[in-house]
Design an enzyme around this catalytic site. Structure first.
Site, mmCIF file in Angstrom:
data_model
loop_
_atom_site.group_PDB
_atom_site.id
_atom_site.type_symbol
_atom_site.label_atom_id
_atom_site.label_comp_id
_atom_site.label_asym_id
_atom_site.label_seq_id
_atom_site.Cartn_x
_atom_site.Cartn_y
_atom_site.Cartn_z
ATOM 1 N N GLU A 70 1.203 -2.351 -18.509
ATOM 2 C CA GLU A 70 1.066 -3.722 -18.008
ATOM 3 C C GLU A 70 0.118 -4.566 -18.857
ATOM 4 O O GLU A 70 0.358 -5.744 -19.080
ATOM 5 C CB GLU A 70 0.582 -3.710 -16.545
ATOM 6 C CG GLU A 70 1.587 -3.111 -15.556
ATOM 7 C CD GLU A 70 1.576 -1.589 -15.543
ATOM 8 O OE1 GLU A 70 0.658 -0.984 -16.136
ATOM 9 O OE2 GLU A 70 2.500 -0.997 -14.930
ATOM 10 N N ASP A 128 6.118 3.379 0.841
ATOM 11 C CA ASP A 128 5.463 3.830 -0.395
ATOM 12 C C ASP A 128 3.943 3.958 -0.259
ATOM 13 O O ASP A 128 3.300 4.662 -1.040
ATOM 14 C CB ASP A 128 5.791 2.880 -1.556
ATOM 15 C CG ASP A 128 7.087 3.286 -2.258
ATOM 16 O OD1 ASP A 128 7.536 4.428 -2.029
ATOM 17 O OD2 ASP A 128 7.628 2.460 -3.007
ATOM 18 N N GLN A 132 0.829 1.386 -3.805
ATOM 19 C CA GLN A 132 1.839 0.464 -4.342
ATOM 20 C C GLN A 132 1.719 -0.953 -3.761
ATOM 21 O O GLN A 132 2.489 -1.834 -4.115
ATOM 22 C CB GLN A 132 3.256 0.981 -4.033
ATOM 23 C CG GLN A 132 3.454 2.464 -4.232
ATOM 24 C CD GLN A 132 3.293 2.883 -5.676
ATOM 25 O OE1 GLN A 132 4.034 2.425 -6.536
ATOM 26 N NE2 GLN A 132 2.321 3.737 -5.959
ATOM 27 N N ARG A 178 8.624 -7.354 -1.036
ATOM 28 C CA ARG A 178 9.713 -6.403 -1.227
ATOM 29 C C ARG A 178 10.753 -6.603 -0.123
ATOM 30 O O ARG A 178 11.952 -6.653 -0.390
ATOM 31 C CB ARG A 178 9.181 -4.973 -1.155
ATOM 32 C CG ARG A 178 10.292 -3.936 -1.079
ATOM 33 C CD ARG A 178 9.720 -2.518 -0.969
ATOM 34 N NE ARG A 178 10.795 -1.545 -0.964
ATOM 35 C CZ ARG A 178 11.399 -1.097 0.140
ATOM 36 N NH1 ARG A 178 11.021 -1.531 1.326
ATOM 37 N NH2 ARG A 178 12.382 -0.216 0.060
#
Lengths: 328, 292
Positions: A70, A128, A132, A178
């Site tokens: 990243e 998750d 995350q 998400r």
């Protein structure tokens, strides 16, 4: 909960229907790519999750797969921007803002024309788990001197915000979910930087919400109305700059403000609203959102645990008003 | 401050825009000496800064800028310019002095280094001074930006070249290796990195702090074209850049072996001069030794 929550502009939430924010965002990038040759897109091995991969399929020459790296992705975007490109870079909010100091120097201090999109924000990502979840990202990004911070509430707003960012000159950060979310805007809605939006008028309590919790806040307002509590709901997609004037105006009317966000109550929307109210029109504020680490679980379980669903928001609002009443 | 026979900036501009040498190669050592004088005077006046890693850089910057760069000192935003990112931002006095010599920064401004309100920040700040290609100073970040610039050049079918100067201690940073992995993926032969391998860092010798050996082998293993040179030999540096430009399928890393504090004997290889300014007496001695 059968009746749909009505917004002041006539838009009604349909409780059974949710829409993909990142899907709408990814499609918006593809559309923008057709008319903006300077648009380039970067991702760090999450393009099928962030939906930046849709752009990659359409414009492989302008899509850069940077691998799981990243920091280098951020720097590369800055280099592309310095040579006239408009890079949109992508990862989970957690991972990209985790490279904060690269953002601070390479993006912010260079006044680089880079759009950072962090997806998978908050406990809403579900199973998750905490590693995350972007849960402190706004607190960090909001601290930088010249980075605008956006958080759309639904798919319509995500698309409109992407269009806005395409034309915006300067560093930006946008966080999107998400999970699918309630739609609170009609198709004609246009995002405006620095402007909050009154989705529902009320007189007893102001709910300032941002992101996925906006839909739940509207539904909670509807329920509270049945309990004789009149709630004003403000969608705050522009976290920075923040529409302090609108918040103060609403606070003058209701005398109590509650913030609702899927983010830590430290540093995000709640903190930003407190800062504005402290200087403009101090009233009691209740910050709701994350007060501890998130964990694995379904989205519904997580929103129940962190009191971000309709029950939780309703409950928080009632206790808050009770505390104020008892003090008075 | 030492007087200096200035270059004819119009002539510099005309030559540099065509990537022609702005001075003959045999004059480079003299120019380097003058840059070292400016470095000492700037840091002495500011009473803070990094002399060791600035002095080691002088031949690298002066040679590349005067012999191998296409640029326009009066137009830092020229799209076709070659770019040089000083990733080891603490060496920026050497860059400011070089840019001033070439007419891109007024000479009197050099003496504002590190003062409140100056464009000449302690580490490069692009928003204040666009002639520096990137704000750097947090080590490890410059090569990634250089990769982005080289990619943009490819996209736009431009023939500009991107240089990036790294410190040896700097490549201890993990981000450097992310960028090292990325550049060969796109066969960025329009990117040349230079490692100012002066063997020292703030806390001591690189080999003791966190050894980077074998540096050349590491970059080769990452699929870079690697050339090792004496970083105080302008002819060798220029030849290495020429060599880099003959390679078409990968980026080049020039490992330039240098001496920290080069040119001032009491600063050479003494790590206490990584980041401190000389006092009045030391300044006089340094300037005398350099023949300023």
């Amino acid at each position: 909960m059968s009746s749909a929550a009505q917004t002041t502009n006539g838009m009604a939430i349909v409780p059974e229907q949710k829409f993909s924010m990142r899907g709408a965002y990814g499609k918006a990038l593809v559309e923008l790519g057709k008319t903006h040759p300077e648009l380039v897109v970067l991702d760090a091995d999450l393009s099928s999750s962030t939906k930046s991969g849709l752009f990659g399929k359409e414009f492989p020459d302008r899509f850069f797969q940077m691998g799981i790296a990243e920091s280098n992705m951020i720097g590369t975007a800055v280099g592309l921007a310095s040579s006239g490109k408009k890079p949109f870079l992508h990862s989970f909010a957690c991972f990209v803002v985790g490279r904060f100091e690269v953002i601070k120097l390479a993006v912010a201090y260079n006044e680089s024309n880079v759009a950072i999109t962090g997806t998978h924000v908050g406990v809403g990502i579900g199973e998750d788990g905490y590693s995350q979840m972007g849960t402190e990202d706004l607190g960090m990004m909001r601290a930088l001197p010249n980075v605008i911070c956006l958080q759309p509430a639904d798919d319509v707003e995500a698309r409109s915000a992407a269009e806005f960012l395409m034309d915006y000159e300067g560093p930006s950060y946008m966080r999107i979910t998400r999970q699918n979310v309630y739609r609170v805007h009609d198709e004609n809605y246009r995002f405006e930087l620095g402007r909050g939006e009154v989705l529902r008028s009320g007189t007893d309590l102001t709910l300032v919400a941002s992101g996925a919790p906006v839909g739940y806040s509207l539904l909670a307002a509807e329920r509270l109305s049945g309990l004789g509590i009149s709630v004003e709901v403000i969608n705050m997609a522009s976290i920075r700059p923040l529409d302090g004037e609108l918040i103060a105006e609403s606070a003058r009317k209701t005398g109590a403000v509650m913030t609702v966000e899927d983010h830590s109550v430290r540093g995000g929307l709640g903190s930003a609203v407190c800062e504005e109210l402290a200087e403009r029109y101090p009233v009691p504020v209740m910050r709701t959102g994350l007060r501890e680490f998130g964990g694995s679980g379904t989205e519904a379980d997580n929103y129940r645990i962190h009191k971000l669903d309709v029950d939780g928001i309703t409950d928080n609002a009632r206790s808050f008003l009770e505390v104020i009443r008892n003090k008075a | 401050m030492a007087e200096r026979n200035p270059l004819d900036i119009e002539e510099v501009k005309q030559r540099a825009r065509k990537r022609e040498p702005v001075i003959p190669m045999e004059q480079v050592p003299d120019a380097v000496r003058a840059i070292r004088c400016d470095i000492i005077e700037m840091i002495a006046k500011a009473q803070s800064g990094h002399p060791g890693g600035s002095l080691s850089l002088a031949e690298i910057l002066v040679t590349i800028f005067s012999q191998k760069m296409r640029f326009d000192p009066s137009n830092p935003e020229w799209e076709d310019r070659d770019r040089l990112i000083l990733s080891k931002g603490h060496g920026v006095p050497a860059l400011y002095a070089t840019l001033s010599w070439l007419g891109a920064i007024p000479r009197e401004e050099l003496w504002t280094l590190r003062q409140a309100g100056s464009r000449l920040q302690g580490h490069p700040a692009r928003a204040l001074l666009p002639v520096v290609e990137a704000s750097t100073g947090s080590l490890g970040q410059g090569l990634s930006i250089a990769v982005g610039m080289a990619l943009a050049g490819r996209l736009d079918h431009k023939d500009y070249h991107v240089f990036c100067v790294l410190g040896d201690g700097e490549i201890q940073e993990g981000q450097v290796w992310e960028a090292a992995m990325a550049a060969p993926k796109w066969k960025l032969s329009n990117l040349t990195a230079i490692l100012d391998y002066n063997k020292g860092q703030l806390d001591g010798f690189v080999r003791d702090i966190m050894d980077i050996e074998s540096a050349a082998a590491k970059w080769r293993a990452f699929n870079w074209h690697v050339i090792e040179v004496d970083g105080h030999d302008p002819t060798a540096i220029a030849a290495a850049v020429d060599d880099a430009k003959t390679v078409t399928d990968r980026p080049t890393m020039i490992v330039a072996h240098t001496v920290k504090g080069k040119g001032v004997s009491f600063m050479e290889n003494d790590m206490s001069w990584h980041g401190k300014a000389p006092n009045e007496e030391q300044t006089k001695a340094a300037l005398a030794e350099l023949g300023c």
